[in-house]
Design an enzyme around this catalytic site. Structure first.
Site, PDB file in Angstrom:
ATOM      1  N   THR A  31      -4.801  18.484  -0.034  1.00 46.92           N
ATOM      2  CA  THR A  31      -4.967  18.445  -1.488  1.00 46.92           C
ATOM      3  C   THR A  31      -6.067  19.408  -1.912  1.00 46.92           C
ATOM      4  O   THR A  31      -5.929  20.139  -2.897  1.00 46.92           O
ATOM      5  CB  THR A  31      -5.298  17.009  -1.955  1.00 46.92           C
ATOM      6  OG1 THR A  31      -4.251  16.147  -1.518  1.00 46.92           O
ATOM      7  CG2 THR A  31      -5.426  16.932  -3.460  1.00 46.92           C
TER       8      THR A  31
ATOM      9  N   ARG B  63      -7.411   5.905  -3.189  1.00 49.35           N
ATOM     10  CA  ARG B  63      -6.581   7.037  -3.624  1.00 49.35           C
ATOM     11  C   ARG B  63      -6.381   7.070  -5.130  1.00 49.35           C
ATOM     12  O   ARG B  63      -6.575   6.071  -5.819  1.00 49.35           O
ATOM     13  CB  ARG B  63      -5.198   6.925  -2.962  1.00 49.35           C
ATOM     14  CG  ARG B  63      -5.265   6.941  -1.431  1.00 49.35           C
ATOM     15  CD  ARG B  63      -4.438   8.018  -0.850  1.00 49.35           C
ATOM     16  NE  ARG B  63      -4.686   8.220   0.573  1.00 49.35           N
ATOM     17  CZ  ARG B  63      -4.349   9.336   1.208  1.00 49.35           C
ATOM     18  NH1 ARG B  63      -3.763  10.322   0.580  1.00 49.35           N
ATOM     19  NH2 ARG B  63      -4.604   9.471   2.496  1.00 49.35           N
TER      20      ARG B  63
ATOM     21  N   TYR C  87       0.811  -1.222   0.000  1.00 56.29           N
ATOM     22  CA  TYR C  87       0.000   0.000   0.000  1.00 56.29           C
ATOM     23  C   TYR C  87       0.848   1.277   0.000  1.00 56.29           C
ATOM     24  O   TYR C  87       1.800   1.403   0.781  1.00 56.29           O
ATOM     25  CB  TYR C  87      -0.958   0.031   1.209  1.00 56.29           C
ATOM     26  CG  TYR C  87      -1.560   1.406   1.348  1.00 56.29           C
ATOM     27  CD1 TYR C  87      -2.614   1.787   0.517  1.00 56.29           C
ATOM     28  CD2 TYR C  87      -1.018   2.353   2.205  1.00 56.29           C
ATOM     29  CE1 TYR C  87      -3.107   3.082   0.562  1.00 56.29           C
ATOM     30  CE2 TYR C  87      -1.506   3.646   2.257  1.00 56.29           C
ATOM     31  CZ  TYR C  87      -2.552   4.004   1.436  1.00 56.29           C
ATOM     32  OH  TYR C  87      -3.032   5.279   1.468  1.00 56.29           O
ATOM     33  N   GLY C  88       0.465   2.213  -0.806  1.00 55.04           N
ATOM     34  CA  GLY C  88       1.027   3.564  -0.948  1.00 55.04           C
ATOM     35  C   GLY C  88       2.067   4.010   0.058  1.00 55.04           C
ATOM     36  O   GLY C  88       3.266   3.796  -0.116  1.00 55.04           O
ATOM     37  N   GLY C  89       1.604   4.659   1.107  1.00 57.11           N
ATOM     38  CA  GLY C  89       2.499   5.297   2.068  1.00 57.11           C
ATOM     39  C   GLY C  89       3.491   4.337   2.722  1.00 57.11           C
ATOM     40  O   GLY C  89       4.531   4.753   3.216  1.00 57.11           O
TER      41      GLY C  89
ATOM     42  N   LYS D  66       6.463   9.388   2.408  1.00 55.20           N
ATOM     43  CA  LYS D  66       6.541   9.643   3.840  1.00 55.20           C
ATOM     44  C   LYS D  66       7.868   9.146   4.427  1.00 55.20           C
ATOM     45  O   LYS D  66       8.453   9.778   5.301  1.00 55.20           O
ATOM     46  CB  LYS D  66       5.350   9.008   4.575  1.00 55.20           C
ATOM     47  CG  LYS D  66       3.994   9.628   4.182  1.00 55.20           C
ATOM     48  CD  LYS D  66       4.046  11.091   4.288  1.00 55.20           C
ATOM     49  CE  LYS D  66       2.838  11.941   4.037  1.00 55.20           C
ATOM     50  NZ  LYS D  66       1.558  11.565   3.718  1.00 55.20           N
TER      51      LYS D  66
ATOM     52  N   ASN E 193     -10.106   5.153   2.361  1.00 60.15           N
ATOM     53  CA  ASN E 193      -8.755   5.655   2.070  1.00 60.15           C
ATOM     54  C   ASN E 193      -8.324   5.273   0.648  1.00 60.15           C
ATOM     55  O   ASN E 193      -7.142   5.146   0.355  1.00 60.15           O
ATOM     56  CB  ASN E 193      -7.754   5.120   3.099  1.00 60.15           C
ATOM     57  CG  ASN E 193      -6.397   5.818   3.017  1.00 60.15           C
ATOM     58  OD1 ASN E 193      -6.326   7.035   2.785  1.00 60.15           O
ATOM     59  ND2 ASN E 193      -5.319   5.068   3.189  1.00 60.15           N
TER      60      ASN E 193
ATOM     61  N   CYS F 125      -7.054  15.674   6.020  1.00 61.13           N
ATOM     62  CA  CYS F 125      -7.662  16.858   6.633  1.00 61.13           C
ATOM     63  C   CYS F 125      -7.671  18.056   5.688  1.00 61.13           C
ATOM     64  O   CYS F 125      -7.812  19.198   6.130  1.00 61.13           O
ATOM     65  CB  CYS F 125      -6.944  17.209   7.931  1.00 61.13           C
ATOM     66  SG  CYS F 125      -7.278  16.025   9.237  1.00 61.13           S
TER      67      CYS F 125
HETATM   68  P1  GTP Z   1      -3.514  13.167   2.827  1.00 59.50           P
HETATM   69  O1  GTP Z   1      -3.312  12.901   1.377  1.00 59.50           O
HETATM   70  O2  GTP Z   1      -3.923  11.958   3.593  1.00 59.50           O
HETATM   71  O3  GTP Z   1      -2.330  13.826   3.473  1.00 59.50           O
HETATM   72  O4  GTP Z   1      -4.826  14.105   2.957  1.00 59.50           O
HETATM   73  P2  GTP Z   1      -5.103  15.650   2.665  1.00 59.50           P
HETATM   74  O5  GTP Z   1      -4.713  16.451   3.855  1.00 59.50           O
HETATM   75  O6  GTP Z   1      -4.541  16.041   1.358  1.00 59.50           O
HETATM   76  O7  GTP Z   1      -6.712  15.702   2.607  1.00 59.50           O
HETATM   77  P3  GTP Z   1      -7.716  15.912   1.368  1.00 59.50           P
HETATM   78  O8  GTP Z   1      -7.603  17.266   0.769  1.00 59.50           O
HETATM   79  O9  GTP Z   1      -7.580  14.754   0.456  1.00 59.50           O
HETATM   80  O10 GTP Z   1      -9.115  15.845   2.112  1.00 59.50           O
HETATM   81  C1  GTP Z   1      -9.508  14.729   2.859  1.00 59.50           C
HETATM   82  C2  GTP Z   1     -10.980  14.756   3.141  1.00 59.50           C
HETATM   83  O11 GTP Z   1     -11.372  15.978   3.758  1.00 59.50           O
HETATM   84  C3  GTP Z   1     -11.817  14.641   1.873  1.00 59.50           C
HETATM   85  O12 GTP Z   1     -12.873  13.754   2.116  1.00 59.50           O
HETATM   86  C4  GTP Z   1     -12.343  16.043   1.660  1.00 59.50           C
HETATM   87  O13 GTP Z   1     -13.573  16.034   1.007  1.00 59.50           O
HETATM   88  C5  GTP Z   1     -12.428  16.602   3.075  1.00 59.50           C
HETATM   89  N1  GTP Z   1     -12.215  18.080   3.082  1.00 59.50           N
HETATM   90  C6  GTP Z   1     -11.182  18.735   2.493  1.00 59.50           C
HETATM   91  N2  GTP Z   1     -11.295  20.076   2.666  1.00 59.50           N
HETATM   92  C7  GTP Z   1     -12.416  20.273   3.395  1.00 59.50           C
HETATM   93  C8  GTP Z   1     -13.064  21.454   3.910  1.00 59.50           C
HETATM   94  O14 GTP Z   1     -12.627  22.578   3.734  1.00 59.50           O
HETATM   95  N3  GTP Z   1     -14.202  21.251   4.637  1.00 59.50           N
HETATM   96  C9  GTP Z   1     -14.707  19.983   4.860  1.00 59.50           C
HETATM   97  N4  GTP Z   1     -15.811  19.888   5.578  1.00 59.50           N
HETATM   98  N5  GTP Z   1     -14.117  18.869   4.377  1.00 59.50           N
HETATM   99  C10 GTP Z   1     -12.991  18.998   3.664  1.00 59.50           C
HETATM  100  C1  SPV Z   2      -1.058  10.575   4.382  1.00 60.94           C
HETATM  101  O1  SPV Z   2      -1.554   9.629   5.003  1.00 60.94           O
HETATM  102  O2  SPV Z   2      -0.727  11.649   4.930  1.00 60.94           O
HETATM  103  C2  SPV Z   2      -0.882  10.477   2.913  1.00 60.94           C
HETATM  104  C3  SPV Z   2      -1.076   9.189   2.288  1.00 60.94           C
HETATM  105  O3  SPV Z   2      -0.529  11.459   2.273  1.00 60.94           O
HETATM  106  S1  SPV Z   2       0.288   8.134   2.527  1.00 60.94           S
HETATM  107  O4  SPV Z   2       1.191   8.305   1.389  1.00 60.94           O
HETATM  108  O5  SPV Z   2      -0.239   6.788   2.562  1.00 60.94           O
HETATM  109  O6  SPV Z   2       0.975   8.475   3.734  1.00 60.94           O
HETATM  110 MN    MN Z   3      -0.264  13.276   3.628  1.00 61.90          MN
END
Ligand code: GTP
Ligand code: SPV
Ligand code: MN
Length: 588
Positions: free
Chosen positions: A253, A370, A197-199, A206, A368, A250
């Site tokens: 992206t 991706r 898996y990815g990470g 990471k 999760n 959180c």
């Molecule tokens: P990693 O790749 O794991 O590091 O995640 P990330 O921090 O890039 O999070 P990502 O932008 O993929 O968002 C993760 C989840 O949060 C998704 O289901 C989004 O829909 C939700 N989300 C992102 N931005 C917001 C926001 O501003 N408000 C709410 N309510 N949800 C959000």
């Molecule tokens: C995270 O979990 O913060 C990610 C996905 O960006 S992974 O590459 O699996 O860590």
């Molecule tokens: Mn991340």
């Protein structure tokens, strides 16, 4: 073929251990990659998707017990246990090499070992660092090709040097009981076994770009952080850059690729994405902090990504993308996930590869699941993406998922207080890591699972950097996830987060007012633009509320957390905590 004697010797040693039937050097050529894609399709490791609708795209399913990072099986193997610190799992390096050595012994028998030379950062950039990953997975080769810069040109840049991160990965038997992700920062080495898996297995991400790199950054005066990088261009054409650290899943992206709300769009504002997950930061000759994104692609969360929430991410995944653990539309050869649209495919195969009935109540895509997509596919990719010098950072933002305590936004009083604000971050856990979802845990700087050394020393490094940066970024904290009594998010989030970023940039330029609260500076509610929103200034006021009773509870949690670090917690942070407690008590 290989001229670098260190590299050659190491590959020979690892091949002697893992016993592959052949060793293949990945040169980065399209012919070689295409042949590997064909081989992986033939073996069922990946499924070719509809070439018309999703050209160059593939679906991959990981083992069902192997769908997220495994933090309890991730180890920092420093000679001294204390150097890994209280927040990391530790194993003695000798013991780890022995234990994993047994698991690697013969693990590639009958398989091919692929040698992937890769660069984190633009080749030739003063920020860039080289790694080599040995793996028995074509999925890893194809993913590393998207996520990093790979091939011959990396070997040329490496030359005769022994300065590269040695990564060994084998799927072995995908045995969850014997899954280990071990980091040896003192040896520039990563060993990952029994995962696909990815990470856990894309070792440039990471493992290298955060865990090993954070350790190197401490030694070499720079920083490796779990941060997105974005640029906001004003109507005059000037671009200001922001880094933001949020825990996994959180919103990094989403924020990195946001589309400005109408009110800003019509004035001519634009947002550029430089990175969505990792930033390497160095002090520039001009005394500012400069950042690069060491990656070359996005490994983004699929569920919730749609034409409204993140059209740029969706567009990014329309070609040359690998999807992992999403729903397969068997009629159309396309993919689907929860939150893409309201029409799950009729002939749907879920992430487990089983026929799936959307009415069953079970999720079709793994939470999760991706996409792995080239950064250059992104419609708003920054023109500075490949700039070897990086981009200058005006603001650093911390944030997490907090239903109550944390307000929409606040600014730290200064760098030292900003480091404190980062160190007390907490967030509700998500599906990005194996384990319970929705529990509040402390996650300093969103680095809890990714700091490659003692976190007390990491805080000290942050404080030290503040003294060394002549013109440091301002530090802020945000929370998009405050909920009402029914558990609904109050703040609209996504593109509308730009409204908060605008106040942040105005503060950096000395243009916006603020009020002092016990936790930091906050905007006046009317200084957050609400035109075009369904909520008004009253709700903003609500979102900015700092409840002393909740913060008293919070301080208890912080004290408990800080106690773990003992004498390696910088005294500045303890002083900051006392000062916060004092201000909260006075506010009651
Ligand atoms: P990693 O790749 O794991 O590091 O995640 P990330 O921090 O890039 O999070 P990502 O932008 O993929 O968002 C993760 C989840 O949060 C998704 O289901 C989004 O829909 C939700 N989300 C992102 N931005 C917001 C926001 O501003 N408000 C709410 N309510 N949800 C959000
Ligand atoms: C995270 O979990 O913060 C990610 C996905 O960006 S992974 O590459 O699996 O860590
Ligand atoms: Mn991340």
């Amino acid at each position: 073929m290989l001229k670098n004697s260190y590299l050659k010797k190491w590959i020979e040693d690892m091949a002697a251990l893992t016993n592959p039937k052949e060793v293949v050097l990945i040169d980065g050529s399209e012919e070689q990659l295409e042949a590997l894609r064909r081989e992986a399709v033939a073996s069922g490791e990946i499924i070719k998707l509809n070439e018309e609708k999703l050209p160059g795209c593939y679906l991959h399913r990981s083992a069902q017990n192997d769908v997220a990072r495994v933090e309890d099986r991730t180890f920092i193997c420093t000679r001294s246990k204390d150097d890994a610190g209280p927040t990391n799992n530790w194993m003695d390096p000798k013991e780890a090499y022995e234990k994993l050595g047994k698991l690697f012994k013969g693990s590639m028998t009958g398989r091919t070992m692929y040698v992937i030379p890769y660069s984190m950062g633009q080749i030739g950039s003063p920020f860039a660092k080289i790694g080599v990953e040995l793996t028995d997975s074509i999925y890893v080769v194809l993913s590393m090709n998207i996520m990093t810069r790979i091939g011959e040109k990396v070997l040329e840049a490496l030359g005769d040097s022994d300065d590269f991160v040695k990564g060994l990965h084998s799927k072995a038997q995908l045995d969850a009981e014997n899954r280990y992700i071990c980091h040896f920062p003192e040896d520039n080495t990563i060993w990952s076994v029994n995962s696909g898996y990815g990470g856990n297995v894309l070792l440039g991400k990471k493992c290298f770009a955060l865990r090993i790199a954070s350790y190197l950054g401490k030694k070499e005066n720079w920083m490796a952080e779990h941060m997105l990088i974005l640029g906001i261009q004003n109507p005059q054409g000037e671009v200001k850059y922001i880094c933001a650290a949020f825990p996994s899943a959180c919103g990094k992206t989403n924020l990195a690729m946001l589309i400005p709300p109408e009110i800003y769009r019509k004035q001519g504002y634009k947002v550029w994405c430089v990175g969505d997950d990792i930033a390497w930061l160095r002090i520039g000759p001009d005394g500012r902090l400069w950042a690069i994104n060491p990656e070359n692609g996005f490994f983004g969360v699929a569920p919730g990504t749609n034409a409204k929430s993140n059209p740029n991410a969706l567009e990014t995944t329309r070609r040359n993308t690998i999807f992992t653990n999403v729903v397969y539309d068997a009629d159309n050869g396309t993919v689907w996930w929860e939150g893409l649209d309201k029409d799950p495919p009729k002939n749907a195969i879920n992430w487990k590869g089983e026929k799936w009935d959307p009415a069953s109540g079970e999720k079709g895509a793994h939470p999760n699941s991706r996409f792995t997509a080239p950064a250059r596919n992104c419609p708003c990719i920054s023109p500075e993406f490949d700039n070897p010098q990086g981009v200058p950072i005006s603001a650093i933002i911390f944030g997490g998922r907090r239903a109550k305590t944390a307000p929409l936004v606040y600014q730290s009083f200064d760098w030292e207080h900003g480091v404190f604000v980062g160190s007390i971050m907490a967030s509700e856990t998500t599906a990005a890591a194996a384990g319970k979802v929705g529990v509040v845990r402390r996650d300093p700087m969103a680095m809890l699972p990714f700091c490659g050394y003692h976190m007390g020393d990491y805080f000290a490094h942050w404080l030290e950097m503040g003294k060394k940066i002549p013109n440091p970024p301002k530090i802020f904290n945000v929370n998009w996830f405050r909920t009402d009594d029914e558990g609904n998010f109050i703040w609209p989030g996504y593109g509308d987060n730009m409204r908060v970023l605008m106040w942040i940039l105005d503060r950096c330029e000395g243009k916006a007012k603020a009020v002092e609260t016990p936790i930091g500076y906050e905007p006046l509610p009317e200084d957050i633009e609400t035109e075009g929103l369904s909520i008004g200034t009253d709700t903003i006021k609500e979102l900015l509320k700092v409840d002393p009773a909740l913060w008293k509870e919070e301080i208890k949690g912080i004290k408990e957390f800080y106690a773990k670090f003992g004498s390696r917690l910088p005294k500045e942070l303890l002083k900051q905590l006392e000062a916060l407690e004092d201000r909260i008590n006075k506010a009651e």
